[in-house]
Design a protein around this motif. Structure first.
Motif, PDB file in Angstrom:
ATOM      1  N   VAL A 141       8.377  42.133 -50.552  1.00  0.00           N
ATOM      2  CA  VAL A 141       9.056  42.921 -51.532  1.00  0.00           C
ATOM      3  C   VAL A 141       8.379  44.406 -51.252  1.00  0.00           C
ATOM      4  N   SER A 142       9.743  45.467 -51.354  1.00  0.00           N
ATOM      5  CA  SER A 142       9.237  47.029 -51.168  1.00  0.00           C
ATOM      6  C   SER A 142       9.681  47.382 -52.719  1.00  0.00           C
ATOM      7  N   VAL A 143       9.007  48.530 -53.025  1.00  0.00           N
ATOM      8  CA  VAL A 143       9.074  49.157 -54.373  1.00  0.00           C
ATOM      9  C   VAL A 143       9.460  50.883 -54.065  1.00  0.00           C
ATOM     10  N   ASP A 144      10.483  51.392 -54.355  1.00  0.00           N
ATOM     11  CA  ASP A 144      10.724  52.895 -54.572  1.00  0.00           C
ATOM     12  C   ASP A 144       9.874  53.185 -55.386  1.00  0.00           C
ATOM     13  N   ASN A 145       8.850  54.124 -55.478  1.00  0.00           N
ATOM     14  CA  ASN A 145       7.884  54.329 -56.391  1.00  0.00           C
ATOM     15  C   ASN A 145       8.152  55.916 -56.592  1.00  0.00           C
ATOM     16  N   THR A 146       9.397  56.290 -56.294  1.00  0.00           N
ATOM     17  CA  THR A 146       9.595  58.039 -56.155  1.00  0.00           C
ATOM     18  C   THR A 146       9.634  58.369 -57.614  1.00  0.00           C
ATOM     19  N   PHE A 147      10.354  57.583 -58.812  1.00  0.00           N
ATOM     20  CA  PHE A 147      10.128  58.145 -60.129  1.00  0.00           C
ATOM     21  C   PHE A 147       8.724  58.212 -60.628  1.00  0.00           C
ATOM     22  N   ALA A 148       8.099  57.171 -60.395  1.00  0.00           N
ATOM     23  CA  ALA A 148       6.836  56.877 -61.126  1.00  0.00           C
ATOM     24  C   ALA A 148       5.483  57.564 -60.614  1.00  0.00           C
ATOM     25  N   THR A 149       5.700  57.621 -59.134  1.00  0.00           N
ATOM     26  CA  THR A 149       4.433  58.037 -58.278  1.00  0.00           C
ATOM     27  C   THR A 149       3.444  57.373 -58.799  1.00  0.00           C
ATOM     28  N   PRO A 150       2.177  57.184 -57.619  1.00  0.00           N
ATOM     29  CA  PRO A 150       1.122  56.422 -57.974  1.00  0.00           C
ATOM     30  C   PRO A 150       0.382  56.717 -59.209  1.00  0.00           C
ATOM     31  N   TYR A 151       0.509  57.972 -59.752  1.00  0.00           N
ATOM     32  CA  TYR A 151      -0.248  58.341 -60.990  1.00  0.00           C
ATOM     33  C   TYR A 151       0.271  57.325 -62.030  1.00  0.00           C
ATOM     34  N   LEU A 152       1.540  56.972 -62.230  1.00  0.00           N
ATOM     35  CA  LEU A 152       1.984  56.382 -63.279  1.00  0.00           C
ATOM     36  C   LEU A 152       2.173  54.676 -62.963  1.00  0.00           C
ATOM     37  N   GLN A 153       2.213  54.397 -61.633  1.00  0.00           N
ATOM     38  CA  GLN A 153       2.503  53.106 -61.327  1.00  0.00           C
ATOM     39  C   GLN A 153       1.919  52.559 -59.710  1.00  0.00           C
ATOM     40  N   GLN A 154       1.120  51.578 -59.664  1.00  0.00           N
ATOM     41  CA  GLN A 154       0.862  51.343 -58.237  1.00  0.00           C
ATOM     42  C   GLN A 154       1.300  50.168 -58.103  1.00  0.00           C
ATOM     43  N   THR A 167      10.214  64.577 -51.512  1.00  0.00           N
ATOM     44  CA  THR A 167      10.562  65.680 -52.000  1.00  0.00           C
ATOM     45  C   THR A 167      10.470  65.810 -53.381  1.00  0.00           C
ATOM     46  N   LYS A 168      10.357  64.917 -54.307  1.00  0.00           N
ATOM     47  CA  LYS A 168      10.529  64.866 -55.504  1.00  0.00           C
ATOM     48  C   LYS A 168       9.045  65.073 -56.214  1.00  0.00           C
ATOM     49  N   TYR A 169       8.600  64.303 -57.084  1.00  0.00           N
ATOM     50  CA  TYR A 169       7.357  64.636 -57.743  1.00  0.00           C
ATOM     51  C   TYR A 169       5.983  64.806 -56.944  1.00  0.00           C
ATOM     52  N   LEU A 170       5.903  64.140 -55.967  1.00  0.00           N
ATOM     53  CA  LEU A 170       4.906  64.562 -54.786  1.00  0.00           C
ATOM     54  C   LEU A 170       4.756  65.919 -54.432  1.00  0.00           C
ATOM     55  N   ASN A 171       5.691  66.346 -53.833  1.00  0.00           N
ATOM     56  CA  ASN A 171       5.824  67.712 -53.530  1.00  0.00           C
ATOM     57  C   ASN A 171       5.750  68.657 -54.849  1.00  0.00           C
ATOM     58  N   LEU A 206      15.256  66.212 -58.177  1.00  0.00           N
ATOM     59  CA  LEU A 206      14.461  65.830 -59.444  1.00  0.00           C
ATOM     60  C   LEU A 206      12.712  65.986 -59.103  1.00  0.00           C
ATOM     61  N   GLY A 207      12.089  66.230 -59.854  1.00  0.00           N
ATOM     62  CA  GLY A 207      10.675  66.617 -59.663  1.00  0.00           C
ATOM     63  C   GLY A 207      10.053  68.133 -59.480  1.00  0.00           C
ATOM     64  N   THR A 208      11.000  68.994 -59.601  1.00  0.00           N
ATOM     65  CA  THR A 208      10.481  70.281 -59.420  1.00  0.00           C
ATOM     66  C   THR A 208      10.136  70.751 -60.884  1.00  0.00           C
ATOM     67  N   THR A 209       9.284  71.749 -61.017  1.00  0.00           N
ATOM     68  CA  THR A 209       8.709  72.334 -62.197  1.00  0.00           C
ATOM     69  C   THR A 209       9.733  72.603 -63.184  1.00  0.00           C
ATOM     70  N   ASP A 210      11.051  73.110 -62.890  1.00  0.00           N
ATOM     71  CA  ASP A 210      12.093  73.388 -63.766  1.00  0.00           C
ATOM     72  C   ASP A 210      12.512  72.171 -64.234  1.00  0.00           C
ATOM     73  N   THR A 211      13.525  72.049 -65.254  1.00  0.00           N
ATOM     74  CA  THR A 211      14.228  70.965 -65.751  1.00  0.00           C
ATOM     75  C   THR A 211      15.522  70.930 -64.922  1.00  0.00           C
ATOM     76  N   LEU A 212      15.727  69.771 -64.240  1.00  0.00           N
ATOM     77  CA  LEU A 212      16.876  69.898 -63.572  1.00  0.00           C
ATOM     78  C   LEU A 212      17.972  68.814 -64.366  1.00  0.00           C
ATOM     79  N   VAL A 213      19.349  69.174 -64.247  1.00  0.00           N
ATOM     80  CA  VAL A 213      20.258  68.318 -65.075  1.00  0.00           C
ATOM     81  C   VAL A 213      21.391  68.136 -64.134  1.00  0.00           C
ATOM     82  N   SER A 214      21.893  66.926 -64.000  1.00  0.00           N
ATOM     83  CA  SER A 214      23.098  66.443 -63.042  1.00  0.00           C
ATOM     84  C   SER A 214      23.855  65.626 -63.716  1.00  0.00           C
ATOM     85  N   HIS A 215      24.924  65.323 -63.010  1.00  0.00           N
ATOM     86  CA  HIS A 215      26.023  64.109 -63.468  1.00  0.00           C
ATOM     87  C   HIS A 215      26.196  63.161 -62.393  1.00  0.00           C
TER      88      HIS A 215
END
Length: 406
Positions: free
Chosen positions: A194-207, A221-225, A352-361
């Protein structure tokens, strides 16, 4: 830095993986060198044979990679013990992108005739890799709802060629969640990885390793950076033998390694992960609650809202619902496009994951390569808007949203 387990997640994010620099630099310098020297022919031979530690060539490894890798391992394994009660041992490989990390993971572990089982609502790049790149190699992907243990067990029992389950939770961009622990428990009975993409959560929110996952990967690229300054990805595994042999060989031969400068930026971004995520998450909750009450909004996808179907699950396996949300305007595509065009403070951009709010379609951007019928079946409608809520003052974010909805 000592290998002892630090008591705090934030302290671990700052100190883990760091080794004293021989020239006493406070921070690890950027090792912008393609190759590394040997003291003797014998030493070079030993390093190539893997009998002596040391660096050879940056495609194979680099001090900047090592610090980032060890830092991420420390965070993904923070507070987790193995079956013997010792601190869990993990191995990470830093890549040039999340897609590169995922490619290494699949190609190093799967062969022709194997099947991957996953769920609906996946990042567009993941969907295309699974359905366009792997099939010509004889690797098939099956998509199912993975919310019922009995149904999952039946799937694995009826098809022994399913050798891998890939999860993305919370999923991009519907924020759908799947039960990692339940799926891992069933998968282990059939010796399915089983593999899990943990990009959205990061290890701070989910392990995921705490819940039985075999591999975890991120688009760093996202929240870790956290600052949108570098592309990157990381693959983390708990089978140290496999990570040091088969997976390492594929990593080196595919050439998807990171580079020293991007690794340096990642290291510095990770140090503020805990602080940033707390602010991201509190802002996202406020935005979700605002949108949920707004008359122009038809639906809000955010697990922090009590009416979200995955609210209870997300509350159980995550520290906080997270910094990402998506929503549908009542006017559909036309309303969504108008909303984006009228924003003046929030940033119009993918990622996603930058300090500013990003909006996309998503339908026209991140998931444009996914066939429309599959996209709609996954809940990614024509008018869906995705928002990565930043760490700005919440009043400014809410004011911009309110003005754009007028």
């Amino acid at each position: 830095m000592s290998k002892q387990q630090l008591s705090g997640f934030g302290s671990t994010a700052i100190h883990a993986g760091h080794q004293p620099d021989p020239n006493n630099a406070h921070l690890t310098p950027i090792y912008a060198s393609s190759t590394f020297t040997f003291d003797s022919a014998e030493q070079g031979m030993l390093r190539f044979e893997g009998k002596e530690p040391g660096y050879i060539y940056t495609r194979w490894g680099n001090p900047n990679f090592t610090e980032a890798e060890e830092k991420i391992c420390a965070l993904e394994g923070f507070g987790i013990a193995d079956k013997d009660g010792d601190r869990i041992q993990l191995k990470a490989l830093l890549h040039a992108s999340g897609q590169a990390a995922m490619t290494t993971m699949f190609l190093a572990n799967l062969k022709a005739g194997d099947k991957v089982l996953s769920h609906f609502s996946l990042y567009g790049g993941t969907h295309e890799l699974l359905h366009r790149v792997l099939p010509p190699m004889g690797i098939e992907t099956l998509l199912h709802r993975l919310d019922n243990a009995d149904e999952l067990e039946q799937l694995l029992k009826n098809d022994p060629n399913i050798r891998w389950i890939h999860l993305e939770t919370p999923a991009n961009p519907t924020l759908q969640c799947v039960d990692i622990e339940m799926i891992c428990t069933v998968a282990q009975r059939f010796q399915v990885k089983v593999s899990v993409d943990n990009t959205f959560a990061t290890p701070y929110l989910q392990q995921p390793f705490k819940m039985g996952a075999d591999y975890v990967f991120h688009s760093t690229t996202k929240y870790l950076n956290g600052h949108g300054t570098a592309i990157g990805g990381v693959l983390v595994g708990k089978d140290i033998q496999a990570m040091n042999t088969t997976v390492l060989k594929w990593y080196r031969l595919l050439g998807g390694n990171a580079n020293p400068f991007d690794a340096y930026l990642l290291i510095n971004g990770i140090k503020t992960l805990e602080l940033r995520m707390d602010r991201h998450c509190s802002n996202a909750m406020a935005v979700a609650e605002f949108l949920d009450k707004h008359p122009a909004i038809a639906k809000v996808n955010y697990t922090g809202l009590a009416h979200h179907p995955d609210h209870a699950l997300a509350s159980r396996q995550m520290r906080h619902p997270g910094p990402m949300l998506s929503f549908e305007l009542k006017d559909g595509l036309e309303g969504g496009m108008k909303f984006i065009n009228q924003l003046s403070f929030c940033t119009k951009a993918v990622s996603l994951g930058t300090t500013d709010t990003l909006v996309s379609h998503p339908a026209s951007m991140t998931h444009y390569g996914v066939p429309r019928e599959l996209r709609i079946a996954s809940g990614i409608t024509d008018g869906l808007i995705r928002m990565s809520v930043g760490i700005e003052n919440i009043e400014d974010i809410l004011n911009d949203i309110a003005n754009a909805l007028q």
